[in-house]
Design an enzyme around this catalytic site. Structure first.
Site: not given
Lengths: 98, 282
Positions: B233, B238
């Site tokens: 990410c 994430r």
């Protein structure tokens, strides 16, 4: 939140000309709702960002120019969707009632 | 791994939070969230101050992780239950650390702090101090961590999964929209990476979608479950969430998190970058 001004969050330190700001307040009746969750969805409905509201119910996003949906989740309330358009050099103010 | 061994529900936490051998740990992006209110008994880990090296760009090493958990009163045989804000991004990141350093029993609270708050469950500002322990982290398990050279070699060969938002993937934004725009030198994505935003794996309330929905999500986006996978990410938090989905919930082998992620790749000299909504060519 201490120092929050009525009518919106303080924009001190934010170069508004370079940002497409979306901000506002979540309310239940006249009462601000702190600890609600505001999700920013793009024009295809895809999640882009999410913030919890402050104690005064305020939230802010630095978005890109375009059309967005704000989806608000709050305890003991159904989700609420609001459409908003963001552009550089402007602050889009949105009041959300749950 | 499976959903049953990796996830616990809010009801489970209510029932077991005072059990000996269960340690609740909150990990947030907003490190002040814990101080304002947390689940009773939970301690806090600061993803930056506690989990990152203070000088180099890297996370804490084996000795530092051992010292940290000893100081916070975690034992090697404790059941560690992690939760946090931002749909468990940083809690999933910490989960990945615990796995990297060989902790036996670690779980994520499904839905994290958000589901807990939306349920109007109790939070407290009571300070928690656990007695110090002698925690011993294992050698880092590099089967779940990818570095840049391996990512470069994976272009067009392995599954690369970019879990950022479509605008970040395409190069229209450099960071999530709730943060001021900064970070990598260049925008875009690693060529051939599929864009499967982390958020598609979660419901609006932050809980994970059902197993069959998750399998369909990745398969439809072109992930070949017969191949190795690297998720990335912006800074690796994430993608730790997606690593958790693929490796821990769906039990896929050979899934790595590239924690250097776009802030590293998008600042490297001479590496290929793709712009726009298509994966691009190898």
């Amino acid at each position: 939140m201490c120092g929050a001004t009525k009518g919106g969050l303080d924009l001190k330190g934010v170069d508004v000309d370079k940002e497409a700001v979306i901000q506002g307040q979540v309310l239940r009746g006249d009462e601000p709702v702190g600890g609600a969750y505001v999700r920013l969805l793009d024009s295809t409905g895809e999640f882009t960002a999410e913030v919890p509201t402050s104690a005064t119910g305020h939230f802010r996003f630095f978005a890109a120019p375009g059309s967005w949906t704000l989806r608000t989740l709050a305890p003991k309330a159904d989700p609420v969707d609001r459409q908003v358009v963001a552009q550089y050099g402007a602050v889009a103010e949105v009041a959300v009632t749950v | 791994m499976s959903r049953e061994s990796a996830l616990v529900s809010a009801d489970w936490v209510e029932e077991h939070k005072n059990d000996a051998g269960v340690v609740l740990i909150e990990v947030d992006e907003d490190v002040s969230a814990y101080d304002a209110g947390h689940i009773a008994g939970a301690i806090k880990l600061d993803w930056k101050d506690d989990l990152q090296d203070a000088v180099r760009r890297d996370f804490v090493n084996q000795e530092q992780f051992s010292a940290l958990l000893s100081d916070r009163g975690v034992k090697n045989d404790d059941t560690v239950v992690l939760y946090g804000g931002n749909n468990n991004w940083f809690a999933a990141y910490a989960y990945w650390y615990f796995k990297l350093y060989g902790h036996g029993d670690v779980r994520l609270l499904d839905g994290g702090r958000k589901r807990w708050e939306l349920d109007s469950r109790e939070l407290t500002d009571e300070v928690v101090k656990r007695e110090a322990t002698e925690y011993a982290a294992k050698e880092p398990d590099l089967n779940i961590r990818a570095f840049r050279d391996e990512v470069g070699d994976a272009i067009g060969v392995k599954n690369l999964v970019d879990v950022r938002s479509p605008d970040e993937y395409a190069g229209r934004l450099l960071a999530p929209a709730h943060l001021p725009q900064e970070q990598a030198q260049r925008a875009g994505h690693i060529p051939t990476a599929a864009n499967i935003p982390w958020s598609k794996a979660a419901n609006d309330d932050g809980t994970f979608r059902a197993d069959d929905e998750l399998k369909t999500l990745y398969a439809d986006a072109g992930v070949d479950f017969g191949k190795d996978t690297i998720a990335y990410c912006r800074i690796g938090e994430r993608s730790a969430h997606t690593w958790f989905v693929l490796h821990e919930i769906l039990g896929q082998q050979n899934v790595k998190n590239y924690d250097g992620s776009w802030t590293e790749w998008g600042s490297l000299v001479g590496v290929p970058v793709a712009l726009g909504d298509e994966p691009g060519k190898a």
